[in-house]
Design an enzyme around this catalytic site. Structure first.
Site, PDB file in Angstrom:
ATOM      1  N   GLN A  45       0.858  -1.185   0.000  1.00 44.89           N
ATOM      2  CA  GLN A  45       0.000   0.000   0.000  1.00 44.89           C
ATOM      3  C   GLN A  45       0.897   1.239   0.000  1.00 44.89           C
ATOM      4  OE1 GLN A  45      -3.481  -0.192   2.724  1.00 44.89           O
ATOM      5  NE2 GLN A  45      -2.702  -2.211   3.324  1.00 44.89           N
ATOM      6  N   HIS A 102       8.335  -4.209  -1.737  1.00 43.69           N
ATOM      7  CA  HIS A 102       7.422  -4.404  -2.864  1.00 43.69           C
ATOM      8  C   HIS A 102       7.538  -3.270  -3.864  1.00 43.69           C
ATOM      9  CE1 HIS A 102       3.991  -6.046  -4.960  1.00 43.69           C
ATOM     10  NE2 HIS A 102       3.377  -4.875  -4.907  1.00 43.69           N
ATOM     11  N   LYS A 106      -2.037 -10.088 -17.197  1.00 46.97           N
ATOM     12  CA  LYS A 106      -3.160 -10.472 -16.346  1.00 46.97           C
ATOM     13  C   LYS A 106      -3.999  -9.263 -16.005  1.00 46.97           C
ATOM     14  CE  LYS A 106      -1.547  -9.778 -11.695  1.00 46.97           C
ATOM     15  NZ  LYS A 106      -0.818 -10.219 -10.557  1.00 46.97           N
ATOM     16  N   THR A 119      -1.703 -15.244  -1.219  1.00 51.06           N
ATOM     17  CA  THR A 119      -2.697 -16.313  -1.306  1.00 51.06           C
ATOM     18  C   THR A 119      -2.375 -17.304  -2.428  1.00 51.06           C
ATOM     19  OG1 THR A 119      -4.112 -15.034  -2.796  1.00 51.06           O
ATOM     20  CG2 THR A 119      -4.502 -14.791  -0.425  1.00 51.06           C
ATOM     21  N   GLY A 147      -2.822 -17.034  -5.547  1.00 51.01           N
ATOM     22  CA  GLY A 147      -3.731 -17.022  -6.686  1.00 51.01           C
ATOM     23  C   GLY A 147      -3.028 -16.652  -7.982  1.00 51.01           C
TER      24      GLY A 147
END
Length: 315
Positions: A102, A135, A197, A228, A230
């Protein structure tokens, strides 16, 4: 606590977020962790106490800040206690910097949480930050104190080189990870591919297209964080659909939240390599851990002796 030739003491302490890594870093440095008491009151309030004198010390506090938020609060209290105990310099060693995802205001009425974390560390009195694989590297600019930024690739590339790299391709799971993947591909001297994506919401990714030649190739997916899983597992399935052979992945920070373990174990991913910046919630035959303890110990020594940290890695 050890003393250098200039008689300036260095002390290394570890919080509760990743005690195994803190212990390994201290051992690699050639010392033991300082004596520290941390406990919770009945209502959940955190209490910290340095059990030895740190007056005049060059102090290093090792604490990853993955969930829960108590890890952040514990770090802030450790910094505050150290400054009040007259430590000469306090460095926060944060192998995983939480809330780094964030780092910008990408929609109305949201917090820039990474900046808030930087503000809190500064208010607590921190003198220096040592962290790994932010990040977004621009988070370094949120601080008015020095930030030493290490890269997981320093240890992960050496590990990946142990594999047979014939007909190998490095894959970025999204455009944001292209720079990191390109660095891996260059240093491993292999080809590069990319997943295009779309992400309809947080923690949900939909693979659209594979850009690059992966048919009849062995592929290693590179990313900084696996949460997660994904994105990672959808990318792996897309690679299979495009004719890839063996599929592996290397990610610096293994958050592995929610359904991550089940997704990885059910996916075409043969092996996921992560570092120990975050302790695994449980072991898995599909997941291999590479330690960053030696790298952090070297960085601490370079900071303590006023040597360049950048000589330890190539970005």
């Amino acid at each position: 606590m050890r003393t250098s030739s200039n008689d300036r003491p260095v002390a290394i302490f570890g919080g509760r977020s990743n005690p195994a890594l803190a212990q390994k870093i201290a051992e690699s440095y050639g010392t033991t962790l300082g004596d520290l008491t941390i406990r919770d009151f009945a209502d959940g309030e955190i209490y910290v106490h340095y059990e030895e004198s740190i007056r005049g010390a060059d102090l290093f506090i090792i604490q990853s800040t993955h969930p829960t938020a108590d890890n952040w609060m514990e770090l802030l209290l450790l910094i505050d206690a150290a400054k009040r105990a007259s430590a000469a310099r306090v460095t926060a060693v944060i192998p995983y910097f939480g809330y780094a995802r964030q780092e910008r205001k990408d929609q109305p009425r949201v917090s820039i949480a990474a900046k808030l974390m930087a503000n809190m560390l500064t208010s607590a009195g921190i003198d220096r930050i040592l962290t790994m694989e932010l990040h977004a590297s621009q988070i370094q600019g949120f601080f008015d104190v020095p930030v030493d930024h290490l890269y997981g690739s320093t240890v992960l590339i050496d590990h990946v080189r142990q594999f047979d790299l014939e007909d190998f391709v490095v894959l970025a799971p999204d455009v944001g990870g292209l720079g990191m993947a390109r660095s891996y591909a260059k240093r491993l001297d292999v080809d590069l591919a990319l997943i295009d994506k779309r992400r309809p919401s947080q923690n949900e990714a939909r693979v659209m297209n594979v850009i690059g030649d992966v048919e009849d190739k062995n592929v290693i997916i590179i990313d900084d964080i696996v949460d997660t899983a994904g994105t990672l597992t959808r990318a792996a399935q897309a690679l299979k659909d495009y004719g890839a052979l063996r599929i592996m992945a290397a990610c610096t920070h293994g958050l592995l939240s929610g359904p991550a373990y089940d997704r990885i174990e059910a996916s075409p991913i043969e092996r996921l390599i992560v570092t120990d910046t975050i302790p695994l919630k449980r072991p898995s035959d599909c997941i291999e851990v590479v330690s960053v303890s030696d790298l952090f110990a070297k960085a601490i020594r370079h900071i303590y002796t006023d040597q360049s940290v950048s000589t330890l890695f190539t970005d």
